[in-house]
Scaffold this motif. Structure first.
Motif, PDB file in Angstrom:
ATOM      1  N   GLN A 122       0.823  -1.223   0.000  1.00 34.90           N
ATOM      2  CA  GLN A 122       0.000   0.000   0.000  1.00 34.90           C
ATOM      3  C   GLN A 122       0.849   1.263   0.000  1.00 34.90           C
ATOM      4  O   GLN A 122       0.424   2.286  -0.525  1.00 34.90           O
ATOM      5  N   THR A 123       2.034   1.197   0.604  1.00 30.34           N
ATOM      6  CA  THR A 123       2.858   2.400   0.719  1.00 30.34           C
ATOM      7  C   THR A 123       3.423   2.813  -0.644  1.00 30.34           C
ATOM      8  O   THR A 123       3.318   3.970  -1.046  1.00 30.34           O
ATOM      9  N   SER A 124       3.984   1.825  -1.365  1.00 25.65           N
ATOM     10  CA  SER A 124       4.579   2.164  -2.670  1.00 25.65           C
ATOM     11  C   SER A 124       3.545   2.051  -3.801  1.00 25.65           C
ATOM     12  O   SER A 124       3.853   2.361  -4.953  1.00 25.65           O
ATOM     13  N   GLY A 133      -0.313 -20.355 -14.810  1.00 30.72           N
ATOM     14  CA  GLY A 133       0.452 -21.489 -15.317  1.00 30.72           C
ATOM     15  C   GLY A 133       1.932 -21.456 -14.973  1.00 30.72           C
ATOM     16  O   GLY A 133       2.631 -22.428 -15.235  1.00 30.72           O
ATOM     17  N   LEU A 134       2.423 -20.354 -14.413  1.00 40.41           N
ATOM     18  CA  LEU A 134       3.858 -20.291 -14.060  1.00 40.41           C
ATOM     19  C   LEU A 134       4.041 -20.602 -12.580  1.00 40.41           C
ATOM     20  O   LEU A 134       3.193 -20.244 -11.758  1.00 40.41           O
ATOM     21  N   VAL A 135       5.155 -21.282 -12.287  1.00 39.72           N
ATOM     22  CA  VAL A 135       5.424 -21.556 -10.869  1.00 39.72           C
ATOM     23  C   VAL A 135       5.836 -20.266 -10.171  1.00 39.72           C
ATOM     24  O   VAL A 135       6.481 -19.400 -10.773  1.00 39.72           O
ATOM     25  N   SER A 136       5.457 -20.172  -8.926  1.00 38.18           N
ATOM     26  CA  SER A 136       5.753 -18.959  -8.176  1.00 38.18           C
ATOM     27  C   SER A 136       7.261 -18.852  -7.925  1.00 38.18           C
ATOM     28  O   SER A 136       7.847 -19.697  -7.257  1.00 38.18           O
ATOM     29  N   SER A 137       7.879 -17.839  -8.512  1.00 35.62           N
ATOM     30  CA  SER A 137       9.312 -17.579  -8.291  1.00 35.62           C
ATOM     31  C   SER A 137       9.553 -16.113  -8.618  1.00 35.62           C
ATOM     32  O   SER A 137       8.767 -15.506  -9.354  1.00 35.62           O
ATOM     33  N   PRO A 138      10.643 -15.531  -8.112  1.00 39.65           N
ATOM     34  CA  PRO A 138      10.900 -14.110  -8.381  1.00 39.65           C
ATOM     35  C   PRO A 138      10.999 -13.822  -9.883  1.00 39.65           C
ATOM     36  O   PRO A 138      10.559 -12.770 -10.355  1.00 39.65           O
ATOM     37  N   GLU A 139      11.570 -14.759 -10.678  1.00 42.61           N
ATOM     38  CA  GLU A 139      11.724 -14.512 -12.128  1.00 42.61           C
ATOM     39  C   GLU A 139      10.368 -14.444 -12.844  1.00 42.61           C
ATOM     40  O   GLU A 139      10.214 -13.729 -13.834  1.00 42.61           O
ATOM     41  N   ASN A 140       9.421 -15.235 -12.344  1.00 42.38           N
ATOM     42  CA  ASN A 140       8.113 -15.289 -13.021  1.00 42.38           C
ATOM     43  C   ASN A 140       7.150 -14.203 -12.553  1.00 42.38           C
ATOM     44  O   ASN A 140       6.082 -14.025 -13.110  1.00 42.38           O
ATOM     45  N   THR A 141       7.526 -13.509 -11.510  1.00 41.20           N
ATOM     46  CA  THR A 141       6.608 -12.534 -10.910  1.00 41.20           C
ATOM     47  C   THR A 141       6.954 -11.133 -11.408  1.00 41.20           C
ATOM     48  O   THR A 141       8.128 -10.781 -11.482  1.00 41.20           O
ATOM     49  N   SER A 142       5.914 -10.369 -11.786  1.00 38.19           N
ATOM     50  CA  SER A 142       6.206  -8.983 -12.184  1.00 38.19           C
ATOM     51  C   SER A 142       5.492  -8.008 -11.256  1.00 38.19           C
ATOM     52  O   SER A 142       4.606  -8.389 -10.498  1.00 38.19           O
ATOM     53  N   THR A 143       5.902  -6.747 -11.377  1.00 39.51           N
ATOM     54  CA  THR A 143       5.340  -5.725 -10.491  1.00 39.51           C
ATOM     55  C   THR A 143       4.384  -4.841 -11.280  1.00 39.51           C
ATOM     56  O   THR A 143       4.685  -4.426 -12.399  1.00 39.51           O
ATOM     57  N   LEU A 144       3.222  -4.591 -10.698  1.00 41.79           N
ATOM     58  CA  LEU A 144       2.246  -3.688 -11.322  1.00 41.79           C
ATOM     59  C   LEU A 144       2.124  -2.469 -10.413  1.00 41.79           C
ATOM     60  O   LEU A 144       1.843  -2.618  -9.218  1.00 41.79           O
ATOM     61  N   SER A 145       2.338  -1.281 -10.960  1.00 45.24           N
ATOM     62  CA  SER A 145       2.139  -0.098 -10.117  1.00 45.24           C
ATOM     63  C   SER A 145       0.767   0.490 -10.413  1.00 45.24           C
ATOM     64  O   SER A 145       0.224   0.294 -11.505  1.00 45.24           O
ATOM     65  N   TYR A 146       0.207   1.159  -9.440  1.00 40.27           N
ATOM     66  CA  TYR A 146      -1.160   1.675  -9.623  1.00 40.27           C
ATOM     67  C   TYR A 146      -1.333   2.983  -8.855  1.00 40.27           C
ATOM     68  O   TYR A 146      -0.561   3.278  -7.924  1.00 40.27           O
TER      69      TYR A 146
END
Ligand SMILES: Cc1cc2nc3c(=O)[nH]c(=O)nc-3n(C[C@H](O)[C@H](O)[C@H](O)COP(=O)(O)OP(=O)(O)OC[C@H]3O[C@@H](n4cnc5c(N)ncnc54)[C@H](O)[C@@H]3O)c2cc1C
Length: 433
Positions: A122-124, A133-146
């Motif tokens: 919530q802060t950032s 379909g992708l396994v949870s890992s830092p490489e597969n995860t992206s950041t969405l800003s809003y």
């Protein structure tokens, strides 16, 4: 209320406002589409209808980019589940991939991501997103800003209350297998749990497959026993269920099930109840409620956003709790909020409209400094519309209890509410005019 029409943009923002909606069902779609309407200078589709001839109210327009993230690949008409899991044709109708929902796929402002939101900061004002379909890992995860977030991720419900598939194609196999197993049943199906879901499951199965023996088991002496509804609603539900041909066993629980071989040498299940009685069946469906809010992505209780059960502690404006970071830009709607009333899809769509309106008010505040005029949620009294085969029973505080085929028609139409919800959300229109 005056009419709302195209109005000149109040601000020329260089960048569009970014809105992230977690969950693209009744609540999330309502928030996204009503907000889009307001940002385009149109009357919000789920709001009060503009009065003809009334003075025009001009609403400021804003550029907006709305991202909806959903674990499913389409809009799934959840309340039709009891019928979708009894009738293959209806199953095919009840799940529409987002690319086949004109209001979404033809919108310039809305995109849908198929995957899961894993966390929110919530802060950032950022969220992490894992594609389907992708396994949870830092490489597969992206950041969405809003700039604004709407949490509309509902409740996690178990099979066979709702299908567990996340793609339409897979869902059709899941429903088909379940339906074929019931169709070939010779001894019948036992549904455990006489809440709204169990009643609808048993009644729809009997309606679609009248030759099937369907038995509903409930541990209390009244159906709908955990709902704060008058006894008349509960008694009427039992009456309609018996009328529909469902066998009902009250005041007893499922004790155990045993795999057995019947007199024809075929596999069956002996279902034992706590009163010592037993019946032979082919399938046992558990409709006992074990639904939990789908709010893992909001962290555990230490953020102050969730109550001890995981529900979001909203303010009446639907904003997050006032002591949390950037609370006025975070909203929660639908089944996952802590609020009065029975969880209903009508409530989720209504809250979506309020959230869309209130985000638009925040945009006006940011652009012009004008104090936001938030729509605020009143306490919601218990009310329900329950489909029981060809009939329905309803309880509304103003009108009391009603039951019959006309009630079914008014609440559910001919397709357990699919068309009513589809039209209310304007999902078939690329833009509401
Ligand atoms: C069998 C059954 C029958 C019902 N019958 C009725 C009825 O007759 N009338 C009525 O008014 N109500 C009925 N309800 C209740 C109604 O379905 C709910 O009130 C309604 O679905 C709530 O809508 P929602 O948008 O809040 O959440 P949901 O419809 O639960 O949608 C939440 C969405 O969020 C997605 N999601 C979850 N977590 C994440 C994540 N981390 N990231 C991305 N996406 C996520 C899910 O895939 C889902 O699409 C029924 C419910 C059931 C189960």
């Amino acid at each position: 209320m005056g009419s709302i029409v195209q109005a000149p943009a109040l601000t020329t923002q260089a960048m569009p406002f970014k809105v992230l909606v977690v969950g693209g069902s009744y609540g999330g779609l309502s928030a996204a589409l009503n907000l889009q309407d307001l940002c385009s200078g149109l009357a919000p589709r789920c709001g009060p209808k503009p009065v003809e001839g009334a003075p025009v109210i001009e609403t400021p327009q804003f550029n907006v980019d709305i991202t909806i993230v959903d674990e499913r690949d389409g809009f799934y008409h959840l309340i039709g589940s009891p019928l979708a899991l009894a009738d293959e044709d209806y199953a095919a109708k009840s799940w529409v991939r987002y690319e086949d929902v004109p209001a979404v796929s033809q919108s310039q402002n809305i995109r849908v991501l198929h995957g899961s939101v894993k966390s929110v900061d919530q802060t950032s004002k950022t969220a992490t997103y894992l594609p389907h379909g992708l396994v949870s890992s830092p490489e597969n995860t992206s950041t969405l800003s809003y700039d604004f977030l709407v949490a509309a991720a509902g409740l996690r419900r178990v099979w066979p209350v709702v299908p567990q598939s996340l793609r339409r194609k897979q869902f059709l196999f899941e429903a088909g297998d379940h339906i074929r197993a019931a169709t070939t049943a010779r001894h019948g199906v036992v549904v455990v749990g006489g809440g709204a879901v169990g009643i609808e499951m048993a009644a729809e199965l009997k309606l679609v497959q009248p030759q099937l023996k369907v038995t509903l088991v409930h541990s209390r002496d009244k159906l709908l026993s955990s709902e704060p509804l008058p006894d008349e609603v509960k008694d009427k539900s039992l009456e309609l269920l018996l009328e529909a041909g469902v066998g009902v066993r009250m005041s007893t629980r499922l004790d155990k099930t045993e795999e057995v071989v019947d007199e024809q040498g075929k596999k069956a299940v002996r279902v034992w109840f706590t009163d010592g009685e037993s019946i032979l069946a082919d399938q046992v469906s558990l409709a006992v409620s074990r639904s939990v809010p789908s709010t893992e992505f909001l962290g555990v209780n230490e953020t102050g956003v969730l109550d001890e059960e995981g529900y979001v502690k909203i303010q009446s404006s639907l904003a997050f709790p006032a002591e949390t970071p950037n609370w006025s830009d975070h909203f929660a709607i639908g089944d996952l909020v802590k609020w009065s009333g029975i969880k209903r899809c009508g409530g989720a769509m209504h809250m979506g409209f309020f959230a869309g309106n209130n985000i638009h008010q925040r945009m006006i505040e940011i652009a012009s400094g004008k104090e936001p005029a938030f729509l605020k949620l009143d306490e919601i009294p218990p009310m329900i519309g329950l489909a029981v085969g060809k009939k329905a029973v309803s309880y509304w505080p103003a009108t009391g209890v009603s039951a019959g085929e006309d009630v079914s028609q008014a609440f559910f139409g001919d397709d357990l509410g699919f068309t009513i919800c589809w039209n209310h959300l304007g999902l078939g229109n690329s833009q509401k005019l």
